[in-house]
Design a protein around this motif. Structure first.
Motif, PDB file in Angstrom:
ATOM      1  N   ARG A  45      87.650  29.736 -60.575  1.00  0.00           N
ATOM      2  CA  ARG A  45      88.367  29.154 -61.722  1.00  0.00           C
ATOM      3  C   ARG A  45      87.761  29.636 -63.036  1.00  0.00           C
ATOM      4  O   ARG A  45      88.484  29.903 -64.014  1.00  0.00           O
ATOM      5  CB  ARG A  45      88.262  27.635 -61.640  1.00  0.00           C
ATOM      6  CG  ARG A  45      88.899  26.902 -62.818  1.00  0.00           C
ATOM      7  CD  ARG A  45      90.418  27.045 -62.805  1.00  0.00           C
ATOM      8  NE  ARG A  45      91.040  26.330 -63.904  1.00  0.00           N
ATOM      9  CZ  ARG A  45      91.176  26.817 -65.159  1.00  0.00           C
ATOM     10  NH1 ARG A  45      90.701  28.026 -65.438  1.00  0.00           N
ATOM     11  NH2 ARG A  45      91.753  26.106 -66.092  1.00  0.00           N
ATOM     12  N   ALA A  46      86.441  29.793 -63.090  1.00  0.00           N
ATOM     13  CA  ALA A  46      85.758  30.205 -64.309  1.00  0.00           C
ATOM     14  C   ALA A  46      86.055  31.653 -64.684  1.00  0.00           C
ATOM     15  O   ALA A  46      85.808  32.059 -65.827  1.00  0.00           O
ATOM     16  CB  ALA A  46      84.257  30.011 -64.159  1.00  0.00           C
ATOM     17  N   ALA A  47      86.589  32.416 -63.743  1.00  0.00           N
ATOM     18  CA  ALA A  47      86.911  33.822 -64.033  1.00  0.00           C
ATOM     19  C   ALA A  47      88.108  33.949 -64.963  1.00  0.00           C
ATOM     20  O   ALA A  47      88.347  35.021 -65.530  1.00  0.00           O
ATOM     21  CB  ALA A  47      87.171  34.569 -62.731  1.00  0.00           C
ATOM     22  N   SER A  52      84.794  30.461 -70.976  1.00  0.00           N
ATOM     23  CA  SER A  52      83.860  31.437 -71.535  1.00  0.00           C
ATOM     24  C   SER A  52      82.470  31.340 -70.906  1.00  0.00           C
ATOM     25  O   SER A  52      81.676  32.281 -70.998  1.00  0.00           O
ATOM     26  CB  SER A  52      83.741  31.240 -73.046  1.00  0.00           C
ATOM     27  OG  SER A  52      83.282  29.926 -73.338  1.00  0.00           O
ATOM     28  N   ALA A  53      82.158  30.184 -70.314  1.00  0.00           N
ATOM     29  CA  ALA A  53      80.833  29.979 -69.717  1.00  0.00           C
ATOM     30  C   ALA A  53      80.915  28.824 -68.730  1.00  0.00           C
ATOM     31  O   ALA A  53      81.906  28.077 -68.703  1.00  0.00           O
ATOM     32  CB  ALA A  53      79.785  29.706 -70.795  1.00  0.00           C
ATOM     33  N   VAL A  54      79.841  28.676 -67.944  1.00  0.00           N
ATOM     34  CA  VAL A  54      79.795  27.633 -66.916  1.00  0.00           C
ATOM     35  C   VAL A  54      78.488  26.848 -67.072  1.00  0.00           C
ATOM     36  O   VAL A  54      77.426  27.440 -67.307  1.00  0.00           O
ATOM     37  CB  VAL A  54      79.856  28.227 -65.490  1.00  0.00           C
ATOM     38  CG1 VAL A  54      79.733  27.135 -64.434  1.00  0.00           C
ATOM     39  CG2 VAL A  54      81.137  29.022 -65.296  1.00  0.00           C
ATOM     40  N   ALA A  92      80.081  37.387 -64.332  1.00  0.00           N
ATOM     41  CA  ALA A  92      80.209  38.111 -65.598  1.00  0.00           C
ATOM     42  C   ALA A  92      80.004  37.220 -66.816  1.00  0.00           C
ATOM     43  O   ALA A  92      79.722  37.714 -67.912  1.00  0.00           O
ATOM     44  CB  ALA A  92      81.575  38.791 -65.672  1.00  0.00           C
ATOM     45  N   LYS A  93      80.146  35.932 -66.655  1.00  0.00           N
ATOM     46  CA  LYS A  93      80.004  34.989 -67.769  1.00  0.00           C
ATOM     47  C   LYS A  93      78.745  34.150 -67.583  1.00  0.00           C
ATOM     48  O   LYS A  93      78.257  33.983 -66.465  1.00  0.00           O
ATOM     49  CB  LYS A  93      81.244  34.089 -67.836  1.00  0.00           C
ATOM     50  CG  LYS A  93      82.536  34.868 -68.044  1.00  0.00           C
ATOM     51  CD  LYS A  93      83.758  33.958 -67.968  1.00  0.00           C
ATOM     52  CE  LYS A  93      85.044  34.776 -68.097  1.00  0.00           C
ATOM     53  NZ  LYS A  93      86.255  33.934 -68.013  1.00  0.00           N
ATOM     54  N   PRO A  94      78.226  33.587 -68.684  1.00  0.00           N
ATOM     55  CA  PRO A  94      76.975  32.808 -68.571  1.00  0.00           C
ATOM     56  C   PRO A  94      77.131  31.607 -67.638  1.00  0.00           C
ATOM     57  O   PRO A  94      78.122  30.877 -67.700  1.00  0.00           O
ATOM     58  CB  PRO A  94      76.722  32.344 -70.005  1.00  0.00           C
ATOM     59  CG  PRO A  94      77.504  33.265 -70.876  1.00  0.00           C
ATOM     60  CD  PRO A  94      78.710  33.664 -70.076  1.00  0.00           C
ATOM     61  N   VAL A  95      76.130  31.415 -66.782  1.00  0.00           N
ATOM     62  CA  VAL A  95      76.044  30.227 -65.933  1.00  0.00           C
ATOM     63  C   VAL A  95      74.721  29.539 -66.266  1.00  0.00           C
ATOM     64  O   VAL A  95      73.650  30.128 -66.115  1.00  0.00           O
ATOM     65  CB  VAL A  95      76.108  30.567 -64.433  1.00  0.00           C
ATOM     66  CG1 VAL A  95      76.037  29.278 -63.606  1.00  0.00           C
ATOM     67  CG2 VAL A  95      77.367  31.350 -64.104  1.00  0.00           C
ATOM     68  N   VAL A  96      74.812  28.301 -66.738  1.00  0.00           N
ATOM     69  CA  VAL A  96      73.640  27.541 -67.151  1.00  0.00           C
ATOM     70  C   VAL A  96      73.416  26.393 -66.170  1.00  0.00           C
ATOM     71  O   VAL A  96      74.357  25.644 -65.866  1.00  0.00           O
ATOM     72  CB  VAL A  96      73.811  26.986 -68.580  1.00  0.00           C
ATOM     73  CG1 VAL A  96      72.630  26.094 -68.956  1.00  0.00           C
ATOM     74  CG2 VAL A  96      73.964  28.127 -69.577  1.00  0.00           C
ATOM     75  N   ALA A  97      72.202  26.250 -65.669  1.00  0.00           N
ATOM     76  CA  ALA A  97      71.856  25.117 -64.811  1.00  0.00           C
ATOM     77  C   ALA A  97      71.386  23.971 -65.703  1.00  0.00           C
ATOM     78  O   ALA A  97      70.454  24.137 -66.495  1.00  0.00           O
ATOM     79  CB  ALA A  97      70.759  25.507 -63.830  1.00  0.00           C
ATOM     80  N   ALA A  98      72.037  22.823 -65.586  1.00  0.00           N
ATOM     81  CA  ALA A  98      71.626  21.607 -66.300  1.00  0.00           C
ATOM     82  C   ALA A  98      70.984  20.681 -65.279  1.00  0.00           C
ATOM     83  O   ALA A  98      71.678  19.974 -64.532  1.00  0.00           O
ATOM     84  CB  ALA A  98      72.822  20.941 -66.961  1.00  0.00           C
TER      85      ALA A  98
END
Length: 653
Positions: A45-47, A52-54, A92-98
């Protein structure tokens, strides 16, 4: 905001172009198939251009608690965890772990694959797979050293140690700690849009000195006592600086799969599940524990002080009672000293130490116990002394207060029968030093009320200890098995084995110390006093070895006197010719012709003695489960956990 559901445990919401992916898989957000599938669907879905980011986060006190252990040994279901991690890292897009809670095992590996890691103050990180006899299987041994270096990675992965968010930040494992985790993660994700992404697997391992790597490896291996997984973990981490990521990942995965099917891993999984079964009692279903806020401890010697420190660290108010004001003052100093040692070792902060001590009082007036919800006696292990004390407590404490005896060998039913309310009596057999040892045997006496037993179990758990419930027998589970273990060892010594040969065989097999060295450390006089109490009722036809008695008669009580089974006069443990001569004299008096024992025979006989006594405890209903016996021997007597315990090793599980 519309919420999309990617699987039964993974949902997503788009906020200002950032897809916030949330895992909810209680109780610990394990990486079950539906979690893995949901994460892959979320990346799909994020593609889309809308995203723009996850940001990847979870509900509950755990970010991701690692692999679903129930899937171990079953055919892999795609997507596998390595598939998910590769997809995250290469996205390809930023993935941030919270990370708002514990990121353990596979959860930590997922965080490592993200392009940025933001944590709350309460977060923690670790790769504890070695504690289950395996190594990380989805890149942990290859990615972690690329972030924090080889030396720190050997420590974390080789020991399975879990670190706080503060330490993780210092090491470089995470990028920031945020007071508002959601906002911090969103800000990081927005900042990374259209920026070059930092992919952990593409980083070079920071250079370190070979001597530092070797020292870190030696430290881990010296503590592993023959376990396979720590050695393999160290090897894989050190290889990360020399191999391409793809080759390192392939080696790690093959090692993980090989170890997963090993006897060592099976034994440690047995221990893992055994701990979750321990203290479960059928008659307590639906029973609510009583509220316990204030704890009284009668006796502030070594044992009582250790119990007091455990209770203080768990947040209880504690009242220590002694016979005189002077003894109470010494007890206060002893407990303060133990807290000081915890500060010095880093287990406690100065503030926590001061706060704990503010909840403690020591007094000589037993009337102070009237405010206690639970009173634990930790006085000399003598039936008359304890019985008289409980009669006194009956007159002092509230009618609804719980009374617990810390006896090691005495019959708590006899103590309870001397009181006006035997239903409120329970056994709490702590192991020394009580502020360090994790095991507590919770003794279910003949008249113990269900809510009293439930309260005792809850109390032990709040102390951070492992409660194992048992019935009444001399020595309960642990000391009764230990007595059989010691008796068999003494038989072999009388028949020809040397004490150091017995100990060497046990230590080579995996015990941290041999039985005679342990006896010397604990002190020989306690068991000697027990044997003298039993002498009048001992079966005259039963074999009895007098060697330990002779040692005690000679004033050899172990380390505390500089001599016991061994000589410690120069600070080191050494075989003593005087002990050898004493043993030979006992053999000669009985007409025993000594023979040699192989290490294998020594270990086999001692393990069989433990398992046979364990079977008797099960048959008598003293222990509810064979796995409970294993937990007692592992956590109280040094049985190597990676061997699973005497019952597991004997095939009785």
């Amino acid at each position: 905001m519309n919420t999309a559901r990617f699987s039964e445990s993974v949902t997503g919401t788009i906020v200002d172009g950032v897809l916030i992916v949330t895992i909810e898989n209680p109780p610990v957000s394990a990486l079950s198939f539906h979690v893995r599938a949901g994460l892959m669907a979320a990346l799909g879905r994020a593609a889309s251009d809308e995203v723009s980011a996850v940001v990847l986060t979870a509900i509950g006190r755990t970010f991701i608690g690692g692999a679903d252990i129930k899937e171990f040994g079953k055919p892999a279901i795609e997507p596998t965890l390595p598939d998910v991690i590769k997809a995250i890292e290469s996205f390809a897009k930023p993935v941030v772990a919270a990370v708002g809670g514990a990121a353990l095992g596979g959860g930590c590996e997922i965080a490592l694959a993200c392009h940025c890691r933001i944590a709350s103050k309460a977060a923690s990180f670790g790769l504890p797979e070695v504690k289950l006899g395996i190594v990380p299987g989805a890149g942990g041994t290859q990615r972690l050293p690329r972030l924090i270096g080889t030396v720190a990675a050997i420590d974390l992965i080789g020991t399975g140690r879990v670190v706080t968010s503060d330490e993780a930040l210092t090491l470089g494992l995470i990028d920031a700690i945020a007071d508002d985790l959601a906002e911090g993660a969103l800000d990081a994700a927005r900042h990374l849009v259209d920026q070059p992404l930092r992919r952990t697997g593409a980083l070079s391992v920071p250079h370190s000195q070979a001597e530092a790597d070797a020292a870190a490896a030696k430290k881990v291996l010296s503590r592993s006592r023959g376990q396979i997984a720590p050695a393999e973990a160290v090897r894989l981490v050190r290889a990360a600086s020399m191999a391409r990521l793809e080759d390192g990942l392939a080696d790690e995965r093959a090692t993980f799969l090989r170890l997963r099917d090993s006897h060592e891993a099976a034994a440690l999984r047995h221990v893992f599940f055994a701990e979750r079964q321990a203290s479960k009692v059928d008659r307590l279903e639906g029973v609510t524990p009583r509220k316990v806020e204030s704890v009284g401890i009668v006796g502030t010697g070594l044992m009582g002080a250790g119990i007091a420190v455990s209770a203080l660290n768990a947040g209880y108010r504690v009242i220590g009672i002694e016979q005189t004001d002077e003894a109470a003052a010494r007890g206060h100093d002893r407990i303060a000293g133990l807290l000081d040692k915890s500060v010095q070792s880093g287990r406690l902060t100065d503030h926590a130490r001061s706060e704990a001590l503010s909840r403690f009082e020591a007094a000589s007036d037993a009337g102070r116990l009237a405010q206690a919800d639970l009173v634990i006696e930790a006085v000399f292990d003598d039936l008359t002394v304890k019985t008289e004390l409980f009669r006194k407590l009956d007159r002092v404490v509230r009618p609804d207060a719980i009374l617990a005896t810390n006896t090691s060998y005495l019959n708590p039913n006899e103590i309870a029968s001397a009181t006006a309310r035997p239903e409120r009596i329970v056994g709490l057999h702590f192991f020394s030093p009580a502020n360090i040892m994790r095991l507590t045997e919770v003794v279910d006496c003949a008249a113990t009320a269900p809510d009293v037993l439930a309260s005792a179990i809850a109390f032990v758990r709040k102390l951070g200890k492992l409660p194992v419930v048992c019935g009444v027998t001399e020595g309960f589970i642990g000391n009764r098995i230990y007595s059989a273990y010691r008796r068999e060892a003494e038989f072999m010594v009388e028949d020809g084995a040397a004490p150091d040969e017995v100990d060497a065989a046990l230590e080579a097999w995996g015990f941290p110390m041999g039985i005679f060295a342990v006896n010397d450390m604990a002190g020989l006089e306690i068991a000697w006093a027990r044997r003298k109490r039993q002498s009048a009722t001992r079966d005259p036809e039963a074999r009895y070895v007098e060697i330990a008695d002779r040692l005690c008669e000679a004033g050899r009580f172990g380390r505390k006197t500089g001599r016991g089974w061994y000589d410690y006069s120069d600070g080191e443990r050494r075989s003593d010719p005087q002990v050898t001569a004493l043993i030979e004299a006992v053999r000669a008096a009985k007409g025993i012709v000594p023979r040699r024992f192989s290490a294998d025979e020594i270990v086999a006989r001692l393990l069989a003695a433990m398992a046979n006594e364990g079977k008797a405890l099960l048959a008598e209903g003293i222990a509810a489960r064979a796995s409970d016996i294993d937990l007692v021997m592992i956590n109280g007597y040094g049985f190597p956990a990676h061997k699973g315990g005497p019952m597991f090793h004997a095939g009785d599980i």
